[in-house]
Design a protein around this motif. Structure first.
Motif, PDB file in Angstrom:
ATOM      1  N   UNK A   1       0.863  -1.169   0.000  1.00 53.12           N
ATOM      2  CA  UNK A   1       0.000   0.000   0.000  1.00 53.12           C
ATOM      3  C   UNK A   1       0.904   1.226   0.000  1.00 53.12           C
TER       4      UNK A   1
ATOM      5  N   UNK B   1       1.139   5.734  -0.380  1.00 44.13           N
ATOM      6  CA  UNK B   1       0.442   6.937   0.064  1.00 44.13           C
ATOM      7  C   UNK B   1      -0.545   7.482  -0.951  1.00 44.13           C
ATOM      8  N   UNK B   2      -0.264   7.279  -2.214  1.00 45.70           N
ATOM      9  CA  UNK B   2      -1.159   7.855  -3.218  1.00 45.70           C
ATOM     10  C   UNK B   2      -1.081   7.069  -4.505  1.00 45.70           C
TER      11      UNK B   2
ATOM     12  N   UNK C   1       4.606   6.338  -5.980  1.00 43.37           N
ATOM     13  CA  UNK C   1       4.906   6.474  -4.551  1.00 43.37           C
ATOM     14  C   UNK C   1       5.446   5.160  -3.992  1.00 43.37           C
TER      15      UNK C   1
END
Lengths: 341, 341, 341, 341
Positions: free
Chosen positions: A258, A260-261, A274
């Protein structure tokens, strides 16, 4: 949904993070907090509206309206506090593991006491409630990949811990890979029967001085015939690397890291994305919050918790066998039969 | 670039696929083709402008202007044809393996003969020239992930082969995992010192009748201290699953599967992407073509080939050890010292 | 599948690329090539087995066994060669556009001649056969996004063309956006009724000297009520940017750019992906090959071609209106009624 | 960081969502809440520890220790409350727009009053603080794509609003596209000089009865010469579609939609990903929280807010021109000169 009145034992860095989550949940009423260093956080807690604070957790356990306690103290205290909490007829949420030694007997003692006192107990295997992994688990549960045959888990820390910290919380296998053992069993929906492990110190050779390693490769075998492959590293320069894959007779599920963006940056050299989230409290922020929600809601409804002391026992067995495997160079059998308490 | 005059021995399904590739390359002049069933393809070959066709490969080897031969016959003939080709002073491109037995001595005999006759020999480890994997290899070579520590390889076939075919080409480990052993060593830039393997028949239990398995999990250890984790399955319902990951002290490289298009379909239920390419000849179409280009161009320039008989020897050692590991439940040592021929 | 005997007129850079594709196709027999500078390529063509080569295309048109011709000459010659080919009763594949002026009358003259001479004619709108875009088109055709409402097209060239080249092949709208006009109509399955365009020279202000622009934004309106948004730039530093999106009542389809590999590089700064393919002949390599396959196969089966002169006419109408819109700052109507020839 | 004492005016659905966010922030002390229907939420607010609740916002504005107010009431009340708050010397955070009419004069009156009373005012253009879009903005600000030339914005709602709701909050352009006008200017770092718009009712033809549309395509031109292309739809069956792309002389930045997880599901039919987040309060959850944090922190440090009334004025001008463009079929000029108050 009925509010549950709870107390928190342990208000260090982890404890305070959980307390902040609790304060944002309207299904929970945080009545009291106990910590051996309560003076450090007392003002903050009072400002947040928590009036009862204690240095001695026994005093918290004596507060009658408290229905359940969360235990966020250091590992060496878990067993004693759990036993005291059970005797005080409080439901329990405790971070893994239940004892420093990893001895199954210790965990069974706790489970026995919990049972005898008619309370319930959940364990904070936070990754089970990570949105990605929970989604995969649910799809496996529904049969969306058929019979699971191969589970792949990659867990890589962003950086080395200090030797001092490792000695306090346990080495790679007991502190870190433990989560992967639980995740592998969770995803496979079957118990481990055998483990092979091979480890090394590729990052910090001085780790051997404290009998630890920084790189680890494992193969687990399960009762259903399937395999898990796990790899660990203490230092991934690109961030906290946490991935799970379940392959089965009808398909595959996998969860990438995962970040941040979703921003994509197209340059004359490459397309840049990212990085993965840098560290566990970012990556599992949602999971830490969700494990509190899950505990309270299942307490009210009587539904099973996401993780229980039994899950700790089963993961510890694999950890023990993994250590034996490293020492012997052989696959080491693991008893898949769950203890009956 | 100078044209190289070549002959092809073996014009079955694989051979014809390679011949079609050769016909589109202007660095190659395909002078002759030999096959025991040459009558099946003679007309097609003549139409394509190849005038010399033979039933007996010795006749092809006797054609003076042929500089190099490609051997695409069945495995049991590789050794004899390679020896004859070397004696005829032809450079050799041969599909792996060099013998049915997997005995190192057989490979060494071939290597010895190649050396004595002053010719050069390349091996068709096609995956080395797959664009994804070659890109990773090059970046590892340049140090872009620092020292490689963990290699992860997933190879899953789209579907079970018939028992008859398996008996002809070798079981999972010798026919299929062999490529992964080579890939692991290629990516790690180091030789294997130990292997642990655990296999099962989770898809087709009758495979045990022919002493084969369909699911496999392995841990390899390398001279540089690093590990490889490999998983294999004979049936991935979503297509041909071929992924490689290299983790090192400065970063990670990984190649996901390749699919037919970048099209994303957003529906009220989910976002749908194209499946991975379904089978090896789609997935490695570019690699099969590239291995021909690589052989011819390195022949001309004197540069090293992407894969040589040495690479077969090193992969066979791991395969042998993997089989022993399955039988004993132990990690089995592998000699990392490369043979000197 | 029956072989089709063909001739190629125009063996410059584009022509030779197409000829190389043809030589790899077994549905086609390339009988003859004509080019005003045939001496430059004669040897190469003979080596490839093409024996008949001509300086004057009329001689090629006189070869009786040629059934169809491919026209890859410069735009100013298209109309005359098409008319001559039709009169010679050859089927025609021609690159767009049909005339330098973009006048509809010129295209209609060609269509009329094609009809009268009982031959068939296809146009090389290569993007229609790009695998990504064809997949989207097919799904729209099957109703998988319901009624299309919004089409988005991004087309950005990797770098500025020379002024000299622009003057030869036409400015941004006639040479480049033309493809987008065709793509928009192809994807919407409806004809344009109105266009608004606004352009600028943001990269090379001296383009205004040759009455051209380098950046363009357009809104098209269609008979079915839907809209297309198109943006163009002459210089995308990250490569050739070619994306299409179709939004409809039941979902959305979109195709991102295509890059060389799926390799992901995780570093301490960012995750790096391969850039989009750098230029049209990489990006549309498969499409250029496919348009040849499509032409020949539809010629044999009698199925419709992917693109026909009618599609050129409809795209030219939009191009003309776009130029008028830039001049007037108004949306300019476009006649959606297809000409009957 | 110093705590800021605030009041909230408007505790409907949106207001309560913001209040819940505020309760989790330790930089803010929520002193009082006012709402015309305060009786509906009074108990909840008291439980959360907010003791002062009012029916009339004038009473809240009279509370001396309140330094700043958040205004979450219906649009028709914004202007009057802002003026009253400014006169009461409270700093102001108000949702856009400042008036129902969209008249610039109304906004200027508010800005004038804010200035005269020596307070500061921020606007809730929440998308500016969405993590994806803020990241893009920051990179553009740092010059990472060079001079911005083309901005692309896609905003599609998951479903039609009721006619009644539209009449209360404004039609597509004033309620919805308004955010895109602001986003386009924010990303381009330049003011709009011209707009062309074309709209239709492709989903609900009865929208024309209330003079609204459901599908919209726009081209904006900016002072720096660049263009923005915006497309809107009221119904995207796959979720809330919010994407931004900025193309410039040195590269491109784009943000794809955000979904619930990174889970990939490989099946025999396709690879399935999670859908985009379904609705604005999921998609912008982080942004709604961040706009509160941004307001309070910039109030304390004196730094500029992410959005101010000037930004509303500039977006309203584009909205007005867009409506005129739809009526006339022409590009309509927009004054790029910012008002001086």
């Amino acid at each position: 949904m009925k509010n549950v009145k709870v107390g928190v034992i342990g208000a260090g860095r982890a404890g305070m993070m959980h307390i902040e989550n609790m304060l944002t949940l309207n299904t929970i009423e945080l009545v009291a907090v106990a910590d051996v260093l309560i003076e450090n956080v007392q003002e903050k807690l009072h400002e947040a509206g928590i009036e009862q604070t204690f240095k001695d957790y026994h005093e918290l356990l004596a507060v009658p309206q408290i229905e359940a306690v969360f235990i966020f103290t250091s590992t060496d205290t878990h067993e004693a506090i759990c036993l005291a909490a059970a005797q005080a007829k409080k439901h329990i949420f405790c971070e893994k593991p239940l004892s420093m030694t990893g001895q199954e007997a210790d965990s069974l003692t706790v489970m026995q006491s919990v049972k005898e006192n008619g309370v319930r107990m959940a364990i904070g295997f936070n990754r089970r409630l990570d949105h990605q992994f929970r989604t995969i688990w649910e799809k496996v549960e529904k049969g969306e990949v058929g019979e699971p045959q191969i589970v792949k888990i990659t867990s890589r820390d962003p950086d080395l811990l200090s030797h001092a910290l490792i000695q306090r919380i346990g080495g790679l296998i007991f502190d870190f890979t433990m989560h992967d053992f639980d995740m592998a069993r969770y995803m496979m929906h079957s118990n481990v029967t055998e483990v092979f492990a091979n480890g090394a110190t590729l990052i910090d050779p001085t780790l051997s001085e404290i009998n630890d390693i920084d790189t680890l490769a494992l193969v687990l075998k399960f009762e259903n015939g399937g395999f898990a492959l796990i790899d660990n590293s203490r230092r991934a320069v690109y961030g906290y690397d946490q991935r799970v894959e379940v392959f089965g007779s009808k398909g595959m599920l996998k969860a990438e890291n995962v970040s941040n963006s979703t921003v994509e940056h197209y340059t004359s050299k490459a397309t840049l994305l990212d990085k993965p989230l840098p560290i566990f409290n970012d990556r599992y922020q949602q999971a830490y919050r969700q494990e509190i929600i899950d505990f309270v809601s299942n307490l009210v409804t009587g539904q099973p918790f996401a993780a229980t002391p039994l899950d700790v026992v089963m993961a510890q067995r694999v950890a023990m066998a993994a250590i034996a495997s490293i020492q012997t160079g052989k696959a080491v059998p693991v008893d898949p039969k769950e203890p009956i308490v």
